[in-house]
Write a protein that holds these residues in place. Structure first.
Motif, PDB file in Angstrom:
ATOM      1  N   TRP A 260      93.996 -12.591 -42.326  1.00 50.99           N
ATOM      2  CA  TRP A 260      92.778 -13.591 -42.619  1.00 50.99           C
ATOM      3  C   TRP A 260      93.201 -14.835 -42.062  1.00 50.99           C
ATOM      4  CZ3 TRP A 260      96.682 -13.598 -46.977  1.00 50.99           C
ATOM      5  CH2 TRP A 260      97.370 -15.103 -46.882  1.00 50.99           C
TER       6      TRP A 260
ATOM      7  N   ASN B 285     112.940 -14.274 -57.698  1.00 52.94           N
ATOM      8  CA  ASN B 285     111.585 -14.788 -57.143  1.00 52.94           C
ATOM      9  C   ASN B 285     110.558 -14.099 -57.033  1.00 52.94           C
ATOM     10  OD1 ASN B 285     108.962 -16.501 -55.941  1.00 52.94           O
ATOM     11  ND2 ASN B 285     111.173 -17.588 -54.306  1.00 52.94           N
TER      12      ASN B 285
ATOM     13  N   GLY C 121     105.093  -8.401 -53.421  1.00 50.87           N
ATOM     14  CA  GLY C 121     104.180  -7.437 -52.913  1.00 50.87           C
ATOM     15  C   GLY C 121     104.959  -6.156 -52.735  1.00 50.87           C
ATOM     16  N   ARG C 122     106.900  -6.714 -52.579  1.00 52.33           N
ATOM     17  CA  ARG C 122     107.916  -5.453 -52.088  1.00 52.33           C
ATOM     18  C   ARG C 122     108.701  -4.653 -53.590  1.00 52.33           C
ATOM     19  NH1 ARG C 122     111.885 -10.847 -50.321  1.00 52.33           N
ATOM     20  NH2 ARG C 122     109.992 -11.320 -49.301  1.00 52.33           N
TER      21      ARG C 122
ATOM     22  N   VAL D 243     103.944 -15.743 -40.442  1.00 58.16           N
ATOM     23  CA  VAL D 243     102.970 -16.688 -40.526  1.00 58.16           C
ATOM     24  C   VAL D 243     103.512 -16.979 -39.516  1.00 58.16           C
ATOM     25  CG1 VAL D 243     101.156 -18.112 -40.887  1.00 58.16           C
ATOM     26  CG2 VAL D 243     101.952 -16.344 -42.507  1.00 58.16           C
TER      27      VAL D 243
ATOM     28  N   ILE E 116     115.349 -11.358 -53.499  1.00 57.38           N
ATOM     29  CA  ILE E 116     115.349 -11.377 -52.318  1.00 57.38           C
ATOM     30  C   ILE E 116     116.468 -12.266 -51.497  1.00 57.38           C
ATOM     31  CG2 ILE E 116     112.667 -13.044 -52.960  1.00 57.38           C
ATOM     32  CD1 ILE E 116     115.260 -15.337 -53.805  1.00 57.38           C
TER      33      ILE E 116
ATOM     34  N   MET F 159      95.267 -16.994 -51.781  1.00 59.57           N
ATOM     35  CA  MET F 159      95.737 -16.042 -52.241  1.00 59.57           C
ATOM     36  C   MET F 159      95.004 -14.599 -52.449  1.00 59.57           C
ATOM     37  SD  MET F 159      99.000 -15.534 -51.465  1.00 59.57           S
ATOM     38  CE  MET F 159      99.404 -16.594 -49.921  1.00 59.57           C
TER      39      MET F 159
ATOM     40  N   ASP G 251      95.963 -11.287 -50.863  1.00 53.10           N
ATOM     41  CA  ASP G 251      96.659 -11.198 -50.697  1.00 53.10           C
ATOM     42  C   ASP G 251      96.937  -9.603 -51.645  1.00 53.10           C
ATOM     43  OD1 ASP G 251      99.465 -10.882 -50.400  1.00 53.10           O
ATOM     44  OD2 ASP G 251      99.396 -11.452 -52.383  1.00 53.10           O
TER      45      ASP G 251
ATOM     46  N   ASP H 192     107.480 -14.502 -56.887  1.00 53.97           N
ATOM     47  CA  ASP H 192     106.812 -14.821 -55.661  1.00 53.97           C
ATOM     48  C   ASP H 192     107.050 -13.969 -54.865  1.00 53.97           C
ATOM     49  OD1 ASP H 192     104.186 -15.792 -54.578  1.00 53.97           O
ATOM     50  OD2 ASP H 192     105.342 -17.548 -53.948  1.00 53.97           O
TER      51      ASP H 192
ATOM     52  N   THR I 269     100.059  -8.061 -46.982  1.00 50.67           N
ATOM     53  CA  THR I 269     100.364  -9.747 -46.527  1.00 50.67           C
ATOM     54  C   THR I 269     101.552 -10.388 -47.173  1.00 50.67           C
ATOM     55  OG1 THR I 269      98.713  -9.880 -48.448  1.00 50.67           O
ATOM     56  CG2 THR I 269      97.642  -9.695 -46.580  1.00 50.67           C
TER      57      THR I 269
ATOM     58  N   THR J 103     105.273 -11.931 -46.318  1.00 51.93           N
ATOM     59  CA  THR J 103     105.801 -13.307 -46.056  1.00 51.93           C
ATOM     60  C   THR J 103     104.879 -14.184 -45.194  1.00 51.93           C
ATOM     61  OG1 THR J 103     106.757 -12.115 -44.107  1.00 51.93           O
ATOM     62  CG2 THR J 103     108.002 -11.661 -46.195  1.00 51.93           C
ATOM     63  N   GLY J 104     104.891 -15.536 -46.331  1.00 57.52           N
ATOM     64  CA  GLY J 104     105.099 -16.769 -45.664  1.00 57.52           C
ATOM     65  C   GLY J 104     105.457 -16.644 -43.798  1.00 57.52           C
ATOM     66  N   ALA J 105     107.148 -15.952 -44.411  1.00 58.97           N
ATOM     67  CA  ALA J 105     107.477 -16.353 -42.805  1.00 58.97           C
ATOM     68  C   ALA J 105     107.376 -15.436 -41.950  1.00 58.97           C
ATOM     69  CB  ALA J 105     109.268 -15.380 -43.217  1.00 58.97           C
TER      70      ALA J 105
ATOM     71  N   LYS K 182      99.006  -3.086 -50.020  1.00 59.14           N
ATOM     72  CA  LYS K 182      99.715  -4.205 -50.908  1.00 59.14           C
ATOM     73  C   LYS K 182      98.149  -4.500 -51.297  1.00 59.14           C
ATOM     74  CE  LYS K 182     101.381  -8.381 -51.780  1.00 59.14           C
ATOM     75  NZ  LYS K 182     101.966 -10.277 -51.054  1.00 59.14           N
TER      76      LYS K 182
HETATM   77  N1  BES Z   1     101.385 -13.048 -50.101  1.00 63.97           N
HETATM   78  C1  BES Z   1     102.795 -13.792 -49.573  1.00 63.97           C
HETATM   79  C2  BES Z   1     103.251 -13.917 -49.091  1.00 63.97           C
HETATM   80  C3  BES Z   1     102.258 -14.447 -48.186  1.00 63.97           C
HETATM   81  C4  BES Z   1     102.221 -16.270 -48.048  1.00 63.97           C
HETATM   82  C5  BES Z   1     100.796 -14.658 -47.113  1.00 63.97           C
HETATM   83  C6  BES Z   1     101.796 -16.965 -47.205  1.00 63.97           C
HETATM   84  C7  BES Z   1     100.551 -15.296 -46.177  1.00 63.97           C
HETATM   85  C8  BES Z   1     100.204 -16.663 -46.164  1.00 63.97           C
HETATM   86  C9  BES Z   1     103.634 -12.976 -51.323  1.00 63.97           C
HETATM   87  O1  BES Z   1     103.768 -11.986 -51.767  1.00 63.97           O
HETATM   88  C10 BES Z   1     104.738 -14.400 -50.927  1.00 63.97           C
HETATM   89  O2  BES Z   1     104.518 -15.512 -52.183  1.00 63.97           O
HETATM   90  N2  BES Z   1     106.113 -14.291 -50.415  1.00 63.97           N
HETATM   91  C11 BES Z   1     106.752 -15.707 -50.304  1.00 63.97           C
HETATM   92  C12 BES Z   1     108.263 -14.647 -50.671  1.00 63.97           C
HETATM   93  C13 BES Z   1     109.152 -15.306 -50.636  1.00 63.97           C
HETATM   94  C14 BES Z   1     109.195 -16.158 -52.240  1.00 63.97           C
HETATM   95  C15 BES Z   1     110.669 -15.228 -50.252  1.00 63.97           C
HETATM   96  C16 BES Z   1     106.733 -16.185 -49.268  1.00 63.97           C
HETATM   97  O3  BES Z   1     106.830 -15.553 -48.262  1.00 63.97           O
HETATM   98  O4  BES Z   1     106.856 -17.233 -49.817  1.00 63.97           O
END
Ligand code: BES
Ligand code: MN
Ligand code: ZN
Length: 487
Positions: free
Chosen positions: A462, A339, A344-345, A374, A429, A279, A282, A341, A368, A370-372, A259
């Motif tokens: 990171w 969404n 990536g997918r 993390v 999503i 970001m 990313d 945001d 990178t 999902t925030g989920a 990605k």
């Molecule tokens: N690049 C982000 C994921 C991300 C979030 C990486 C925080 C590192 C730290 C990705 O493109 C994103 O925004 N994902 C969303 C998905 C959601 C909208 C379902 C997210 O994780 O909030």
């Protein structure tokens, strides 16, 4: 970042000509085998309270009597693991940072015999400590000059394995450093176009074949989902394909898919302002693909490897993708974008369909995503998803060996439920619950013809806070996996 490695079979560390000597000591008493001047210097340091053989302790000692190297750093090693050895190497080297050490000699004391894994850990740690980002910060101290690392081993028997490890550690270290460098560059210094230039530079230097597809060519291929993410930005997208040939053309290749979102604002589903700067990282997945190809090109395993990168920006504008829009992917499946945001997918699904043409032995995407993820795994292990148990096991083992670990997450069909849409074949999503898994389930819908795994590196690519910067992960994991497939 690039240094030569060398082995010296010698018991007399005190007569080594290097700018600095790093002693890594296992156990709670000074081991035998240390020659006299060093043994004396260390005992004095311990007696005077400058150092103790307790895990985590390290010290810098200058000009010990009878010792040829002017600087000696000593670090206690917690246990016999490669992880402990790597940590101690890093701790010791931090003390030597900025001292202009060009040639470093390292000796491990008190352990069993030194193997390839141990030597690799030492070289990898040295490379990590030495990296400095100064591309857009001229005031940063000049890049460290370490250009030679010598490992002192006790016998010729140890030398062969240790040499193999040193070479591997240095190659991986250079790949990690390249991945860090690319990911650290700000979005305006690392647009999709500039990223492609850097990939080309690496490929040329390593003798790899590379193709960079521009917007027109991406349109001609029919990558409607990738293009939809890119359409809000004034920066044109790039689709990068790099080839390493180490075996007959007929040999099915391994494929890495990265990605490469060079900046993710969220698009119309704009992200909140706090930490949005992060970001720029990313494209960490893409950076790890370039870094891994560099390491593999240097180590030359007998197999074929292809690196594929979808690079673009995700921006809001009058032309941007909107929530509710339905787009058509390269696979023909339509996608309802709930969404923008979750972009990536949307770029990865087209890249995964694209790589079917290579009839790969296995495909691993790195993102990178999902925030989920993390939230689930923090910054320690990357998320691993696979529909293939043997591939998952290979990647998990590679991560363990590289000290670049991952953890397998589930892919039960039930997790796919939330991706259903009334207006398209799939939604981009599902709900908030299990967000890293539902993202993987989305990708899974595009991998029917592949032996596939997905690494979510959102937590591991990171670091935030004072140590903000790219880690270069999972170059170590990926390189180990690729090398293991050649055996
Ligand atoms: N690049 C982000 C994921 C991300 C979030 C990486 C925080 C590192 C730290 C990705 O493109 C994103 O925004 N994902 C969303 C998905 C959601 C909208 C379902 C997210 O994780 O909030
Ligand atoms: Mn996003
Ligand atoms: Zn993103």
């Amino acid at each position: 970042m690039d240094f030569r490695t060398q082995l010296t079979v010698s018991g007399a560390a005190s007569r080594t000509s290097a700018d600095a000597l790093l002693l890594l000591v296992l156990g709670d008493s000074l081991p035998a085998g240390l020659d006299e001047p060093l043994a004396q210097g260390l005992s004095e340091a311990i007696a005077q309270g400058d150092f103790s053989l307790k895990p985590g302790k390290s010290a810098y000692l200058r000009q010990l009597a009878g010792v040829k190297t002017p600087r000696v750093a000593v670090a206690a090693v917690r246990d016999g693991s490669t992880k402990a050895l790597k940590a101690a190497t890093a701790a010791g080297l931090v003390l030597l940072k900025g001292l202009g050490v060009k040639h470093l000699a390292v000796q491990v004391l008190g352990g069993g015999s030194l193997g390839a894994a141990e030597a690799e850990a030492i070289a990898a740690a040295a490379s990590e400590v030495v990296y400095l980002y100064n591309t857009t910060k001229p005031s940063a101290s000049p890049a460290p000059v370490l250009n030679k690392l010598s490992l002192l081993v006790a016998s010729k028997a140890e030398a062969k394995a240790a040499d193999e490890g040193l070479v591997r550690g240095a190659a991986i270290g250079a790949g990690v450093a390249l991945a860090r460098e690319l990911a650290n560059r700000p979005g305006n210094h690392c647009t999709p176009t500039l990223f492609a230039h850097e990939a080309r530079k690496m490929a040329k230097a390593q003798g790899l074949k590379i193709e960079v597809l521009d917007k027109k060519q991406i349109e001609a291929l029919g990558m409607g989902s990738f293009l939809a993410v890119s359409q809000g930005s004034d920066e044109p997208p790039r689709f990068i394909v790099m080839h390493y040939h180490g075996a007959a053309k007929s040999e099915p290749p391994l494929v890495l898919v990265g990605k490469g979102v060079t900046f993710d604002s969220g698009g119309i589903s704009l992200k909140p302002g706090g930490e949005m700067d992060e970001m720029k990282f990313d494209m960490g997945g893409a950076a790890s693909v370039v870094g891994t190809l560099r390491a593999v090109a240097e180590l030359k395993p007998k197999l074929n490897l292809i690196g594929v990168i979808a690079a673009c920006e995700n921006m809001p504008s009058g032309r941007a993708l909107k929530p509710g829009d339905v787009i058509t992917s390269l696979s023909g499946q339509t996608i309802e974008v709930l969404n923008t945001d979750a972009e990536g997918r949307l770029i990865l699904c087209d890249a995964l369909t694209y790589v079917e043409r290579f009839k790969p032995a296995a495909v691993v995407d790195i993102a990178t995503l999902t925030g989920a993820c993390v939230v689930a795994l923090g910054g320690v292990r990357s998320g691993l998803f696979s529909t293939d148990d043997s591939l998952a096991a290979e990647l998990q083992a590679a991560g363990d060996a590289a000290l670049d670990t991952c953890w397998r997450m589930p892919t039960d069909d039930e997790y796919d439920e939330g991706l259903k849409s009334n207006f398209a074949d799939v939604a981009n999503i599902a709900g908030r619950a299990g967000g890293a898994i539902t993202a993987a389930m989305f990708l899974k819908r595009f991998t029917d013809k592949l032996r596939w795994a997905h690494l979510d590196i959102a937590g591991t690519a990171w670091k935030s806070g004072a140590a903000k910067g790219a880690t270069g992960r999972p170059v170590g994991l990926l390189t180990h996996w690729v090398l293991a497939q050649a055996k």
